[in-house]
Write a protein that holds these residues in place. Sequence first.
Motif, PDB file in Angstrom:
ATOM      1  N   ARG A  70      10.942  -0.911 -11.774  1.00  9.22           N
ATOM      2  CA  ARG A  70       9.929   0.012 -11.238  1.00  9.22           C
ATOM      3  C   ARG A  70      10.375   0.625  -9.923  1.00  9.22           C
ATOM      4  NH1 ARG A  70       4.713  -2.366 -10.004  1.00  9.22           N
ATOM      5  NH2 ARG A  70       5.724  -4.405  -9.914  1.00  9.22           N
ATOM      6  N   LYS A  71      11.120  -0.117  -9.141  1.00 12.74           N
ATOM      7  CA  LYS A  71      11.550   0.358  -7.836  1.00 12.74           C
ATOM      8  C   LYS A  71      12.764   1.284  -7.921  1.00 12.74           C
ATOM      9  CE  LYS A  71      13.170  -1.309  -3.314  1.00 12.74           C
ATOM     10  NZ  LYS A  71      12.319  -0.373  -2.569  1.00 12.74           N
ATOM     11  N   GLU A  72      13.737   0.926  -8.783  1.00  9.77           N
ATOM     12  CA  GLU A  72      15.006   1.649  -8.799  1.00  9.77           C
ATOM     13  C   GLU A  72      15.328   2.335 -10.118  1.00  9.77           C
ATOM     14  OE1 GLU A  72      18.146  -0.890  -7.488  1.00  9.77           O
ATOM     15  OE2 GLU A  72      17.084  -1.556  -5.690  1.00  9.77           O
ATOM     16  N   ASP A 102       0.808  -1.217   0.000  1.00  8.76           N
ATOM     17  CA  ASP A 102       0.000   0.000   0.000  1.00  8.76           C
ATOM     18  C   ASP A 102       0.845   1.273   0.000  1.00  8.76           C
ATOM     19  OD1 ASP A 102       0.939  -0.563   2.545  1.00  8.76           O
ATOM     20  OD2 ASP A 102      -0.705   0.498   3.529  1.00  8.76           O
ATOM     21  N   ILE A 103       2.167   1.132  -0.102  1.00  8.00           N
ATOM     22  CA  ILE A 103       3.012   2.316  -0.197  1.00  8.00           C
ATOM     23  C   ILE A 103       3.736   2.294  -1.537  1.00  8.00           C
ATOM     24  CG2 ILE A 103       3.308   2.445   2.303  1.00  8.00           C
ATOM     25  CD1 ILE A 103       6.051   1.255   2.012  1.00  8.00           C
ATOM     26  N   PRO A 104       4.171   3.449  -2.041  1.00  9.81           N
ATOM     27  CA  PRO A 104       4.827   3.490  -3.355  1.00  9.81           C
ATOM     28  C   PRO A 104       6.030   2.569  -3.423  1.00  9.81           C
ATOM     29  CG  PRO A 104       4.309   5.715  -2.608  1.00  9.81           C
ATOM     30  CD  PRO A 104       4.024   4.803  -1.457  1.00  9.81           C
ATOM     31  N   ILE A 105       6.114   1.803  -4.500  1.00 10.57           N
ATOM     32  CA  ILE A 105       7.175   0.813  -4.622  1.00 10.57           C
ATOM     33  C   ILE A 105       8.539   1.462  -4.777  1.00 10.57           C
ATOM     34  CG2 ILE A 105       7.135   0.554  -7.146  1.00 10.57           C
ATOM     35  CD1 ILE A 105       7.338  -2.490  -6.661  1.00 10.57           C
ATOM     36  N   ASP A 106       8.561   2.724  -5.237  1.00  7.56           N
ATOM     37  CA  ASP A 106       9.841   3.401  -5.458  1.00  7.56           C
ATOM     38  C   ASP A 106      10.244   4.308  -4.302  1.00  7.56           C
ATOM     39  OD1 ASP A 106       7.864   5.279  -5.829  1.00  7.56           O
ATOM     40  OD2 ASP A 106       8.656   6.073  -7.715  1.00  7.56           O
ATOM     41  N   ARG A 107       9.623   4.131  -3.139  1.00  6.21           N
ATOM     42  CA  ARG A 107      10.002   4.942  -1.980  1.00  6.21           C
ATOM     43  C   ARG A 107      11.431   4.602  -1.560  1.00  6.21           C
ATOM     44  NH1 ARG A 107       6.074   5.181   3.142  1.00  6.21           N
ATOM     45  NH2 ARG A 107       4.933   6.489   1.635  1.00  6.21           N
ATOM     46  N   CYS A 146      18.195  -1.632 -13.070  1.00  7.07           N
ATOM     47  CA  CYS A 146      18.408  -2.664 -14.085  1.00  7.07           C
ATOM     48  C   CYS A 146      17.782  -2.200 -15.402  1.00  7.07           C
ATOM     49  CB  CYS A 146      17.781  -3.990 -13.642  1.00  7.07           C
ATOM     50  SG  CYS A 146      18.003  -5.345 -14.825  1.00  7.07           S
ATOM     51  N   PRO A 147      18.464  -2.431 -16.533  1.00  8.27           N
ATOM     52  CA  PRO A 147      17.905  -2.014 -17.822  1.00  8.27           C
ATOM     53  C   PRO A 147      16.853  -2.970 -18.365  1.00  8.27           C
ATOM     54  CG  PRO A 147      20.026  -3.046 -18.166  1.00  8.27           C
ATOM     55  CD  PRO A 147      19.822  -2.980 -16.669  1.00  8.27           C
ATOM     56  N   ASN A 148      16.764  -4.164 -17.805  1.00 11.78           N
ATOM     57  CA  ASN A 148      15.788  -5.147 -18.275  1.00 11.78           C
ATOM     58  C   ASN A 148      14.417  -4.879 -17.647  1.00 11.78           C
ATOM     59  OD1 ASN A 148      17.924  -6.368 -19.625  1.00 11.78           O
ATOM     60  ND2 ASN A 148      18.330  -7.792 -17.945  1.00 11.78           N
ATOM     61  N   HIS A 149      13.402  -5.452 -18.236  1.00 10.74           N
ATOM     62  CA  HIS A 149      12.044  -5.309 -17.704  1.00 10.74           C
ATOM     63  C   HIS A 149      11.372  -6.682 -17.668  1.00 10.74           C
ATOM     64  CE1 HIS A 149      12.001  -0.891 -17.632  1.00 10.74           C
ATOM     65  NE2 HIS A 149      12.769  -0.985 -18.705  1.00 10.74           N
ATOM     66  N   CYS A 150      11.987  -7.586 -16.910  1.00 14.87           N
ATOM     67  CA  CYS A 150      11.442  -8.932 -16.796  1.00 14.87           C
ATOM     68  C   CYS A 150      10.100  -8.897 -16.056  1.00 14.87           C
ATOM     69  CB  CYS A 150      12.419  -9.833 -16.046  1.00 14.87           C
ATOM     70  SG  CYS A 150      14.046  -9.964 -16.841  1.00 14.87           S
ATOM     71  N   ARG A 151       9.173  -9.687 -16.517  1.00 15.38           N
ATOM     72  CA  ARG A 151       7.817  -9.684 -15.967  1.00 15.38           C
ATOM     73  C   ARG A 151       7.798  -9.921 -14.470  1.00 15.38           C
ATOM     74  NH1 ARG A 151       5.131 -14.166 -15.010  1.00 15.38           N
ATOM     75  NH2 ARG A 151       6.424 -15.373 -16.461  1.00 15.38           N
TER      76      ARG A 151
END
Length: 305
Positions: free
Chosen positions: A123-125, A77-82, A112-117
């Motif tokens: 999304r976080k970093e 419930d908090i932003p994943i990129d906090r 990370c430059p990849n976007h693995c499912r």
Amino acid sequence: MKIGLHDAEKEHFKHKTFPNLALMKISAYHKGKGDDVEWWNPLYRYDRVYSSKVFDFTPIDPYLPDDAIRGGTGYRDIPIDRTLPDEVDGMFPDYSIYPKCDYAVGYLTRGCPNHCRWCVVPRKEGNIRPYREWQEIVRDDSDKLVLMDNNILSCDYGIQQLESLIGSGYRIDLNQGMDARLVDREIAQILSKLTWIRHIRFSCDQKSQIEPIQRTIDLLKENGVKPYRVFIYLLVTEELQDASERVEALKRYKGINLYAQPERNERLGVIPNKMQLEFAQRYIYGGCYRTETWEEYCNRKRFVP
């Protein structure tokens, strides 16, 4: 001020020994201000409570105060990129709160430059970028350094940092698994010259990574690194045939270490099923894969593969 720290994984997994880097930095920050810091106890009153939860399947402690400052990907419930405030993130960790930890821990790169499912890191970093130099992370009282970089080989800075660790006297572990697709002869030489605490870790999460893993193992062998020093993380999705083909392709390397991780992402509603758990916990962890295929194992257990 009286500060309480709460490590959700330390509370839930009684055997957990790996330290929480964020909480160690928070502890160092508050101790530097003269505050009293201890592990949170629901029977005591605190001026401030910090709670960190890494995994979304780790239970939430119902007794945490409503005003607790929470962080970590485990809290949905908090932003994943906090992130930590810069003045806290810049602190050298307080290892005294994890007295059994006899190594330094940290990151040289973030993102990370990849976007693995299955991965939250982009999304976080965000994208891969330099973060710290290894000299800022190591401890004076230990020759061991555990790095948690998610894709250290995907940027020149990360490779340069690894190369500069050669001959430093420090033993290292990259505990997240490197991307074998990025390993060439030059990088294989760098990896072979480093002093490892135990294993050199890679990930093989899909069949397209089998050939790069095999090429990497062969390059390392050319540089004197035996397969038993290699550790492979295997993501286990619902496509068990895919996972079994990866296992069959890799187990021919004598002594290689395979570690299966059933896909789990409760943010996306992904929960491992019974057969994924069977594959990881009994077929791989139990060592059955060394003497029989997944199909043979299922037939012996009278499962439908």
